[in-house]
Write a protein that holds these residues in place. Structure first.
Motif, PDB file in Angstrom:
ATOM      1  N   THR A  37       0.820  -1.211   0.000  1.00 51.40           N
ATOM      2  CA  THR A  37       0.000   0.000   0.000  1.00 51.40           C
ATOM      3  C   THR A  37       0.854   1.262   0.000  1.00 51.40           C
ATOM      4  O   THR A  37       0.606   2.185  -0.780  1.00 51.40           O
ATOM      5  CB  THR A  37      -0.946  -0.009   1.220  1.00 51.40           C
ATOM      6  N   LEU A  40       2.314   2.016  -3.389  1.00 54.43           N
ATOM      7  CA  LEU A  40       1.304   2.495  -4.330  1.00 54.43           C
ATOM      8  C   LEU A  40       0.906   3.942  -4.036  1.00 54.43           C
ATOM      9  O   LEU A  40       0.708   4.741  -4.952  1.00 54.43           O
ATOM     10  CB  LEU A  40       0.091   1.569  -4.311  1.00 54.43           C
ATOM     11  N   GLU A  41       0.836   4.289  -2.758  1.00 49.11           N
ATOM     12  CA  GLU A  41       0.545   5.677  -2.363  1.00 49.11           C
ATOM     13  C   GLU A  41       1.659   6.608  -2.838  1.00 49.11           C
ATOM     14  O   GLU A  41       1.394   7.676  -3.386  1.00 49.11           O
ATOM     15  CB  GLU A  41       0.408   5.783  -0.837  1.00 49.11           C
ATOM     16  N   ALA A  44       1.514   7.070  -6.654  1.00 47.51           N
ATOM     17  CA  ALA A  44       0.459   8.002  -7.068  1.00 47.51           C
ATOM     18  C   ALA A  44       0.828   9.444  -6.720  1.00 47.51           C
ATOM     19  O   ALA A  44       0.593  10.359  -7.512  1.00 47.51           O
ATOM     20  CB  ALA A  44      -0.860   7.607  -6.414  1.00 47.51           C
ATOM     21  N   ASN A  45       1.410   9.637  -5.547  1.00 52.02           N
ATOM     22  CA  ASN A  45       1.802  10.988  -5.142  1.00 52.02           C
ATOM     23  C   ASN A  45       2.812  11.598  -6.108  1.00 52.02           C
ATOM     24  O   ASN A  45       2.794  12.805  -6.338  1.00 52.02           O
ATOM     25  CB  ASN A  45       2.360  10.992  -3.721  1.00 52.02           C
ATOM     26  N   LYS A  50      -4.344  10.943  -6.148  1.00 48.00           N
ATOM     27  CA  LYS A  50      -4.630  10.091  -4.988  1.00 48.00           C
ATOM     28  C   LYS A  50      -4.612   8.633  -5.431  1.00 48.00           C
ATOM     29  O   LYS A  50      -4.997   8.311  -6.552  1.00 48.00           O
ATOM     30  CB  LYS A  50      -6.014  10.381  -4.413  1.00 48.00           C
ATOM     31  N   TRP A  51      -4.187   7.756  -4.538  1.00 48.47           N
ATOM     32  CA  TRP A  51      -4.256   6.327  -4.830  1.00 48.47           C
ATOM     33  C   TRP A  51      -5.593   5.762  -4.372  1.00 48.47           C
ATOM     34  O   TRP A  51      -6.279   5.065  -5.101  1.00 48.47           O
ATOM     35  CB  TRP A  51      -3.103   5.570  -4.173  1.00 48.47           C
ATOM     36  N   ILE A  70      -9.779   2.037  -5.097  1.00 50.16           N
ATOM     37  CA  ILE A  70      -8.663   2.755  -5.690  1.00 50.16           C
ATOM     38  C   ILE A  70      -9.233   3.898  -6.519  1.00 50.16           C
ATOM     39  O   ILE A  70     -10.157   3.706  -7.311  1.00 50.16           O
ATOM     40  CB  ILE A  70      -7.790   1.825  -6.550  1.00 50.16           C
ATOM     41  N   GLY A  74      -5.783   7.610  -9.758  1.00 52.54           N
ATOM     42  CA  GLY A  74      -4.597   6.782  -9.541  1.00 52.54           C
ATOM     43  C   GLY A  74      -4.444   5.724 -10.615  1.00 52.54           C
ATOM     44  O   GLY A  74      -3.336   5.451 -11.091  1.00 52.54           O
ATOM     45  N   LEU A  78      -1.575   5.344 -13.488  1.00 56.53           N
ATOM     46  CA  LEU A  78      -0.882   4.069 -13.647  1.00 56.53           C
ATOM     47  C   LEU A  78      -0.828   3.656 -15.117  1.00 56.53           C
ATOM     48  O   LEU A  78       0.209   3.229 -15.613  1.00 56.53           O
ATOM     49  CB  LEU A  78      -1.590   2.987 -12.831  1.00 56.53           C
ATOM     50  N   GLU A 110      -8.279  -2.216  -3.237  1.00 53.87           N
ATOM     51  CA  GLU A 110      -7.069  -2.770  -2.651  1.00 53.87           C
ATOM     52  C   GLU A 110      -7.371  -3.258  -1.245  1.00 53.87           C
ATOM     53  O   GLU A 110      -7.987  -2.545  -0.457  1.00 53.87           O
ATOM     54  CB  GLU A 110      -5.961  -1.715  -2.583  1.00 53.87           C
TER      55      GLU A 110
END
Length: 114
Positions: A37, A40-41, A44-45, A50-51, A70, A74, A78, A110
């Motif tokens: 997690t 992934l955060e 995205a940042n 935002k994720w 999700i 985000g 991706l 997620e």
């Protein structure tokens, strides 16, 4: 479980039936090998998006799990991201992109364990 579990469902209310990891068998999901997690955060940042949406769809602190939807932003980031530029997580990112292509962008979640 090292990496995140990503899942989809056509019926978001069915997520409420998940009480522990063993209940995932009824859902279409993938296991990421390395990305968790936090990865992934951070990912995205980097793209300024935002994720996860702000509140979990399912939160079970006694079982140590939460399920977050999700954020579409985000997932769009991706799909546009140059995966090769992030070689450490290339395999997980490719797997996630294929999952989103196969199942759509609207109902991807997620599972986070703690």
């Amino acid at each position: 479980m090292i990496g995140s579990t990503i899942l989809t469902t056509q019926n978001p209310s069915s997520l409420l039936e998940i009480e522990n990891i063993d209940d995932l068998g009824r859902f279409t999901c993938i296991e990421l090998d390395r990305m968790a997690t936090l990865d992934l955060e951070i990912f995205a940042n980097l793209g300024g998006v935002k994720w996860a949406e702000s509140q979990p769809s399912v939160y079970r602190p006694d079982e140590g799990l939460a399920i977050f939807k999700i954020a579409t932003s985000g997932l769009i980031y991706l799909q546009q991201y140059s995966i090769e530029a992030h070689s450490e997580h290339c395999e997980d990112l490719s797997k996630l992109v294929e999952f989103v292509k196969r199942h759509g962008i609207d109902r991807i979640y997620e599972l986070a364990t703690f």
